[in-house]
Design an enzyme around this catalytic site. Sequence first.
Site, PDB file in Angstrom:
ATOM      1  N   ASP A 271       0.943   5.875  -2.910  1.00 35.63           N
ATOM      2  CA  ASP A 271      -0.399   6.462  -2.951  1.00 35.63           C
ATOM      3  C   ASP A 271      -0.280   7.883  -3.491  1.00 35.63           C
ATOM      4  O   ASP A 271       0.828   8.452  -3.527  1.00 35.63           O
ATOM      5  CB  ASP A 271      -1.018   6.487  -1.544  1.00 35.63           C
ATOM      6  CG  ASP A 271      -2.534   6.459  -1.555  1.00 35.63           C
ATOM      7  OD1 ASP A 271      -3.139   7.408  -2.094  1.00 35.63           O
ATOM      8  OD2 ASP A 271      -3.123   5.488  -1.040  1.00 35.63           O
TER       9      ASP A 271
ATOM     10  N   ASP B 241       0.296   8.031  -8.626  1.00 33.83           N
ATOM     11  CA  ASP B 241      -1.028   7.999  -9.239  1.00 33.83           C
ATOM     12  C   ASP B 241      -1.034   6.785 -10.151  1.00 33.83           C
ATOM     13  O   ASP B 241      -0.323   6.750 -11.162  1.00 33.83           O
ATOM     14  CB  ASP B 241      -1.263   9.288 -10.033  1.00 33.83           C
ATOM     15  CG  ASP B 241      -2.602   9.315 -10.760  1.00 33.83           C
ATOM     16  OD1 ASP B 241      -3.269   8.260 -10.847  1.00 33.83           O
ATOM     17  OD2 ASP B 241      -2.975  10.385 -11.271  1.00 33.83           O
ATOM     18  N   VAL B 242      -1.817   5.773  -9.825  1.00 29.15           N
ATOM     19  CA  VAL B 242      -1.736   4.513 -10.561  1.00 29.15           C
ATOM     20  C   VAL B 242      -2.220   4.630 -11.999  1.00 29.15           C
ATOM     21  O   VAL B 242      -1.992   3.723 -12.803  1.00 29.15           O
ATOM     22  CB  VAL B 242      -2.519   3.387  -9.835  1.00 29.15           C
ATOM     23  CG1 VAL B 242      -1.922   3.097  -8.477  1.00 29.15           C
ATOM     24  CG2 VAL B 242      -4.008   3.707  -9.743  1.00 29.15           C
TER      25      VAL B 242
ATOM     26  N   ASN C 243      -3.502  -2.929  -4.927  1.00 21.63           N
ATOM     27  CA  ASN C 243      -4.669  -2.713  -4.076  1.00 21.63           C
ATOM     28  C   ASN C 243      -5.430  -1.424  -4.354  1.00 21.63           C
ATOM     29  O   ASN C 243      -6.628  -1.346  -4.062  1.00 21.63           O
ATOM     30  CB  ASN C 243      -4.185  -2.725  -2.613  1.00 21.63           C
ATOM     31  CG  ASN C 243      -5.198  -2.178  -1.650  1.00 21.63           C
ATOM     32  OD1 ASN C 243      -6.240  -2.779  -1.403  1.00 21.63           O
ATOM     33  ND2 ASN C 243      -4.897  -1.017  -1.071  1.00 21.63           N
TER      34      ASN C 243
ATOM     35  N   TYR D 258     -18.365  -0.523 -10.478  1.00 22.94           N
ATOM     36  CA  TYR D 258     -17.401  -1.005  -9.484  1.00 22.94           C
ATOM     37  C   TYR D 258     -17.317  -2.528  -9.518  1.00 22.94           C
ATOM     38  O   TYR D 258     -16.227  -3.114  -9.536  1.00 22.94           O
ATOM     39  CB  TYR D 258     -17.832  -0.522  -8.098  1.00 22.94           C
ATOM     40  CG  TYR D 258     -16.976  -1.035  -6.963  1.00 22.94           C
ATOM     41  CD1 TYR D 258     -15.750  -0.445  -6.669  1.00 22.94           C
ATOM     42  CD2 TYR D 258     -17.400  -2.113  -6.184  1.00 22.94           C
ATOM     43  CE1 TYR D 258     -14.964  -0.918  -5.620  1.00 22.94           C
ATOM     44  CE2 TYR D 258     -16.623  -2.587  -5.143  1.00 22.94           C
ATOM     45  CZ  TYR D 258     -15.411  -1.992  -4.867  1.00 22.94           C
ATOM     46  OH  TYR D 258     -14.637  -2.466  -3.837  1.00 22.94           O
TER      47      TYR D 258
ATOM     48  N   LYS E 144     -14.128  -5.173 -10.458  1.00 26.92           N
ATOM     49  CA  LYS E 144     -13.637  -6.192  -9.528  1.00 26.92           C
ATOM     50  C   LYS E 144     -13.741  -7.594 -10.127  1.00 26.92           C
ATOM     51  O   LYS E 144     -12.925  -8.470  -9.806  1.00 26.92           O
ATOM     52  CB  LYS E 144     -14.384  -6.100  -8.200  1.00 26.92           C
ATOM     53  CG  LYS E 144     -14.092  -4.796  -7.441  1.00 26.92           C
ATOM     54  CD  LYS E 144     -12.586  -4.589  -7.227  1.00 26.92           C
ATOM     55  CE  LYS E 144     -12.260  -3.341  -6.444  1.00 26.92           C
ATOM     56  NZ  LYS E 144     -10.802  -3.172  -6.212  1.00 26.92           N
TER      57      LYS E 144
ATOM     58  N   THR F 216     -13.725   0.713   6.514  1.00 25.54           N
ATOM     59  CA  THR F 216     -12.762   1.684   6.001  1.00 25.54           C
ATOM     60  C   THR F 216     -13.514   2.923   5.537  1.00 25.54           C
ATOM     61  O   THR F 216     -14.753   2.987   5.597  1.00 25.54           O
ATOM     62  CB  THR F 216     -11.960   1.100   4.817  1.00 25.54           C
ATOM     63  OG1 THR F 216     -12.854   0.860   3.714  1.00 25.54           O
ATOM     64  CG2 THR F 216     -11.280  -0.206   5.206  1.00 25.54           C
TER      65      THR F 216
END
Length: 273
Positions: free
Chosen positions: A36, A60-61, A88, A153, A157, A188
């Site tokens: 992360d 950092d993806v 994820n 978003y 997905k 969350t």
Amino acid sequence: MSETQKSIFITGAASGLGREVARYFANVGWFVGLADVNEKGLDETAALLPAGQWSRHRLDVTDRAQWKAAVADFAKHTNGHMTVLFNNAGIGSGGPIQDMTDEDIDKMIAINLTGVISGTRACFDLLKNTSDACVLYTSSAAGIYGSAGLSVYSATKFAVRGLAEAHDIEWRPYGIKARSLMPGFIDTNIIGAVDTNSNMTGKEKLQSAGVEVSPVSIIGPAAWDAIHGDKVHTPVNKMAKQLAFSARWFPNRLRKQLGLLGGLGDVVKPSAQ
């Protein structure tokens, strides 16, 4: 880790779904790679896990070089193997698309889609070298039917869902499965912020509208079942299962119902990877 111990590399491990999956898999004896950008959150996740069961990686993806470095470091702990990549990491923000900033749109696509693709590519060799390997993607109930107020978003997905379907076929010769989780609303931080125009959190707004919000503890068993099952997509919680059923058999009725619910952009607030 031992030669026979299974391993999972988790992005977005500093909180939410990633933290819960890390806890669940470590507690059943897997070695867990925690990745992360949120280093404080990584420390908090690591504190929940048994000693010797985890490694920690700042990632950092959106940065392909960081992916390469993190995966190479993880491989040192696992003898060059990776049983599962839990791809994820993601962020959520909403509102009408005409009101979103270019920066918000670009950032969401970079993390939720491009970063996911980069991770799949970076981990391919380790997965190929591991028996019964799997890539587990985090899609969403918003990847089942487009969500008003969450259009960008939702689009990311849907794309992640497509990656799972394609890679489950494409990587079959290498013995690598691909699966996706499609959760409805989970308790969350992505729905935990208080709206500036209200004294209610996103969770409270959803519950007041009669929308189910599931505890985060649901995600560990769901991830386990997904990687060990035969279905490419796993709807998580009652809401997602009902949405998947309605999208397949009663799409016109579903569209009307979602129209009555209105946009969901005000219950989803930006959150870190």
